[in-house]
Design an enzyme around this catalytic site. Structure first.
Site, PDB file in Angstrom:
ATOM      1  N   LYS A  65      -6.069   7.695  11.911  1.00 26.22           N
ATOM      2  CA  LYS A  65      -6.481   8.087  10.356  1.00 26.22           C
ATOM      3  C   LYS A  65      -7.046   9.744  10.394  1.00 26.22           C
ATOM      4  CE  LYS A  65      -7.522   3.591   8.931  1.00 26.22           C
ATOM      5  NZ  LYS A  65      -8.683   2.670   8.080  1.00 26.22           N
TER       6      LYS A  65
ATOM      7  N   ARG B 215      -1.866   6.811   9.429  1.00 24.78           N
ATOM      8  CA  ARG B 215      -1.850   6.295   8.104  1.00 24.78           C
ATOM      9  C   ARG B 215      -1.999   7.494   6.909  1.00 24.78           C
ATOM     10  NH1 ARG B 215      -3.919   1.070   8.039  1.00 24.78           N
ATOM     11  NH2 ARG B 215      -3.504  -0.039   9.788  1.00 24.78           N
TER      12      ARG B 215
ATOM     13  N   CYS C  52     -15.043  -2.923  -0.537  1.00 23.35           N
ATOM     14  CA  CYS C  52     -13.709  -3.286  -0.105  1.00 23.35           C
ATOM     15  C   CYS C  52     -13.362  -4.471  -0.872  1.00 23.35           C
ATOM     16  CB  CYS C  52     -13.807  -3.572   1.245  1.00 23.35           C
ATOM     17  SG  CYS C  52     -14.278  -5.354   1.654  1.00 23.35           S
TER      18      CYS C  52
ATOM     19  N   ARG D 114       0.777  -1.289  -0.134  1.00 27.79           N
ATOM     20  CA  ARG D 114       0.132   0.095   0.148  1.00 27.79           C
ATOM     21  C   ARG D 114       0.866   1.253  -0.047  1.00 27.79           C
ATOM     22  NH1 ARG D 114      -3.981  -0.100   4.829  1.00 27.79           N
ATOM     23  NH2 ARG D 114      -4.999  -1.624   3.627  1.00 27.79           N
TER      24      ARG D 114
ATOM     25  N   CYS E 287     -14.005  -1.439   5.719  1.00 22.01           N
ATOM     26  CA  CYS E 287     -13.109  -0.916   4.989  1.00 22.01           C
ATOM     27  C   CYS E 287     -13.749   0.040   3.975  1.00 22.01           C
ATOM     28  CB  CYS E 287     -12.093  -1.622   4.393  1.00 22.01           C
ATOM     29  SG  CYS E 287     -11.265  -2.749   5.598  1.00 22.01           S
TER      30      CYS E 287
ATOM     31  N   LYS F  64      -4.019   1.855  14.563  1.00 23.35           N
ATOM     32  CA  LYS F  64      -3.913   2.865  13.589  1.00 23.35           C
ATOM     33  C   LYS F  64      -4.435   3.854  13.898  1.00 23.35           C
ATOM     34  CE  LYS F  64      -6.413  -0.450  11.125  1.00 23.35           C
ATOM     35  NZ  LYS F  64      -7.368  -1.024  10.154  1.00 23.35           N
TER      36      LYS F  64
ATOM     37  N   CYS G 246      -7.980 -10.774   0.965  1.00 21.34           N
ATOM     38  CA  CYS G 246      -8.108 -10.396   2.569  1.00 21.34           C
ATOM     39  C   CYS G 246      -8.388 -11.560   3.316  1.00 21.34           C
ATOM     40  CB  CYS G 246      -9.282  -9.433   2.629  1.00 21.34           C
ATOM     41  SG  CYS G 246      -9.534  -8.833   4.201  1.00 21.34           S
TER      42      CYS G 246
ATOM     43  N   CYS H  93     -16.674  -8.045   5.758  1.00 22.29           N
ATOM     44  CA  CYS H  93     -16.653  -8.357   6.933  1.00 22.29           C
ATOM     45  C   CYS H  93     -16.999  -6.956   7.601  1.00 22.29           C
ATOM     46  CB  CYS H  93     -15.458  -9.070   7.463  1.00 22.29           C
ATOM     47  SG  CYS H  93     -14.009  -7.881   7.801  1.00 22.29           S
TER      48      CYS H  93
END
Ligand code: SRM
Ligand code: SF4
Length: 573
Positions: free
Chosen positions: A211, A145, A430, A76, A479, A209, A436, A475
């Site tokens: 953001k 991120r 996603c 990424r 995302c 994380k 994934c 899930c």
């Protein structure tokens, strides 16, 4: 670290002993006996922008054959605001064909991912990204991120100024360790213990994380309230006067676990541009010091805030800053998602927003996306902008290049936005299977078929030009920010999805679980009558999500903590 009650998680120990993210990554990469890396290194690699995965389509078969899973890596990029030059595009395209699965994937945070890179090619790919003056540092891991930012800086000089602030934020929170340069770019380490410190992050970085996103009203095209730290640019008399500060957004939850929930950021104040970096530093610093380093599912900033309370947070922030944030300034979001098609700016340059389903750029039998965009990059005199809705802006196109680009689009059968329904234009999904590791159901591969079945329903109801925010994930991790979808499908098990309905059109309200564990046929059967009613009963300009609440079909979720508990129907229609 302050007030830590739960025992520290193993991830904290891995970070602590990693020598500032070095671990044994170099040794793991050199081990030709396996396509995987050592378990600790797999965690540390995230901070370098790469995740170990395996091909889930092949997992069972390989298991039967007693082979290890077919490991490969996702890479990424860090790309503030999703900007890249044509030269950079060409380099990424080359790497995607040489080392990855011949696709580039635009993510929901305005950057690119490569999928399917084998361990033996990881170093060459990351080095190749750096040769294009791009990098992957901190694109994943317990760190700040990729900073997302309102899409099109060319719309006005203020947009450019706002983008510059997003860039400052991104740079400010970069780690200082040289580990990345040693592992991927052969920088020679200083003998002995690495001398560097991480003055902001320390040895264990953040609990989880983090953001940051910057939006510019009236467009909420980055879902600013889904960010841990959302900044809303305030423009008065054509001047950027500062930012409203929203804290504690996040999407992730776990099916059936009420201790986890999506939450919208709350606007706690306003700061001047020159205060922005200090404000962000202290906000992230509070999360660094108070976030839960014991239970990773409880480690996001949203839980720190809900556990301790917003008033506590504001006091702590003021104490650290030495001043209080000013009262929030008025603002209004009226638009979300992207405006597809060609737009001309005040300087006479052109910008084309292309809709790319799930952001997947690859050549298929119908459309030569990868080849077509490569040819466009070769003649393009502007740049490319990736959007948080997984779309692409071919930006800053000169007048003479516009017809050439149009011809190339046609030649490669790249659909122009006029050919798409409003639903398709705004749909986000996603990745999910096959890469994934957390996917419970298909998402990217499920979306096209779902759209093919929903579009006729909308057409029949006279709604084919009506924008409805559709989000699909494999899930509940969120995302594609599904809890901000007016319609959202969240994978429960193979072929089954939870249906959520009723989010706000401009990202200002979470949606609500409507029905659980539906098959595709059941989803269509549930949505058909609702879409039919919306076609007939909607008020002028009433978004689908608002209609569903007014019509008493789902309850309004006011705060994240109510997400699982708000009664199904509270409002009398
Ligand atoms: Fe995500 C984990 C893909 C945006 C919440 N996300 C993952 C992983 C890495 C799975 C894993 O941990 O093994 C996925 C890799 C799939 C693959 O094969 O590519 C993955 N996330 C993505 C991307 C590529 C989805 C996409 O289709 O574009 C997005 C990359 C963004 C980027 O460029 O940085 C992506 N992920 C998001 C967002 C949306 C956003 O940030 O705006 C969210 C919700 C917002 C939030 O963070 O709260 C999100 N991803 C998660 C979570 C849940 C975190 C939580 O708080 O519970 C996980 C799981 C985890 O971290 O444990 C996760
Ligand atoms: Fe994977 Fe779930 Fe994220 Fe989809 S939402 S990419 S299935 S972690």
């Amino acid at each position: 670290m302050t007030g830590q009650t739960n025992p520290l998680s193993e991830d904290e120990a891995i970070k602590e002993r990693s020598r500032f993210l070095r671990g044994t990554i170099v040794e793991s990469l050199a081990d030709a006996a396996t396509g995987a890396v050592a378990a600790d290194d797999a965690k540390l690699l995230k901070f370098h922008g790469t995740y170990q995965q395996d091909d889930r389509d092949l997992r069972n078969e390989r298991h039967k054959q007693k082979l290890e899973p077919l490991h490969s890596f996702l890479i990424r990029l860090r790309m503030t605001g999703g900007i890249c030059s044509p030269e950079q595009w060409l380099q990424l395209d080359k790497l995607a064909r040489k080392y990855a699965n011949a696709s580039l994937r635009i993510t929901t945070r305005q950057t690119f991912q490569f999928h399917g890179v084998f361990k033996r090619n990881l170093k060459a790919t990351i080095a190749g990204i750096n040769h294009a003056l791009l990098n992957t540092i901190g694109a994943c891991g317990d760190i700040n991120r990729n900073v997302v930012c309102h899409n099109n800086p060319y719309l006005s000089p203020i947009h450019e100024e706002v983008y510059e602030w997003a860039k400052h934020l991104s740079d400010f929170f970069l780690p200082k360790t040289r580990a990345y340069y040693e592992v991927w770019l052969d920088e020679k380490p200083v003998a002995g213990i690495p001398p560097e410190e991480e003055p902001f992050y320390g040895k264990t970085f953040l609990p989880r994380k983090f953001k940051i996103g910057v939006a510019m009203p009236p467009y909420n095209d980055i879902d600013v309230f889904a960010q841990d730290l959302g900044l809303i640019a305030i423009v008065e008399k054509d001047k950027l006067v500062g930012f409203n500060v929203a804290v504690g957004g996040g999407m992730g939850t776990t099916h059936g676990d009420k201790a986890t929930y999506p939450r919208l950021g709350e606007v706690i104040g306003f700061c001047l541009p020159e205060q922005l970096l200090a404000v962000a530093e202290q906000i992230v610093g509070i999360q660094r010091d108070f976030g839960d380093r014991g239970i990773r599912k409880h480690a996001r900033f949203k839980y720190t805030l809900d556990d301790r309370g917003t008033e506590w947070f504001k006091d702590e922030l003021a104490a650290r800053l030495g001043f209080e944030l000013a009262s929030p300034r008025p603002y209004a979001f009226t638009e979300s998602g992207d405006r597809a098609g060609w737009v001309k700016d005040k300087q006479g340059r052109w910008h084309l927003t292309l809709c790319i389903l799930s952001g997947r750029i690859k050549d298929t039998e119908e459309t030569a996306w990868l080849t077509g965009l490569r040819k466009i990059a070769k003649i393009h005199d502007g740049d490319f902008r990736l959007t948080a809705s997984q779309n692409l802006i071919i930006a800053n196109v000169g007048k003479s290049n516009k017809p050439k680009i149009q011809a190339l689009l046609k030649e490669h059968r790249i659909p122009v936005p006029d050919d798409w329904s409003a639903l398709r234009l705004h749909a986000i999904s996603c990745v999910a299977f096959p890469t994934c590791g957390l996917a419970m159901a298909e998402s990217e591969r499920f979306l096209p078929g779902l759209l093919d079945r929903l579009e006729p329903l909308l057409k029949k109801a006279g709604l084919d030009q009506q924008t409805i925010q559709l989000r699909v994930t494999g899930c509940p991790n969120g995302c594609a920010r599904p809890y901000l979808g007016e319609i959202a499908l969240v994978g429960k098990s193979p072929g089954r999805y939870n249906l959520y309905l009723g989010a706000g059109f401009v990202g200002e309200r979470l949606n609500k679980l409507y029905k659980e564990s539906l098959t595709e046929d059941e989803i269509i059967a549930e949505l058909a009558p609702l879409i039919g009613r919306y076609g007939i009963e909607r008020l002028k300009d009433e978004p689908f999500g608002d209609f569903l609440i007014r019509a008493n079909i789902v309850a309004e979720v006011r705060v994240g903590r109510e997400f699982h508990d708000a009664p199904q129907q509270t409002i009398v229609g």
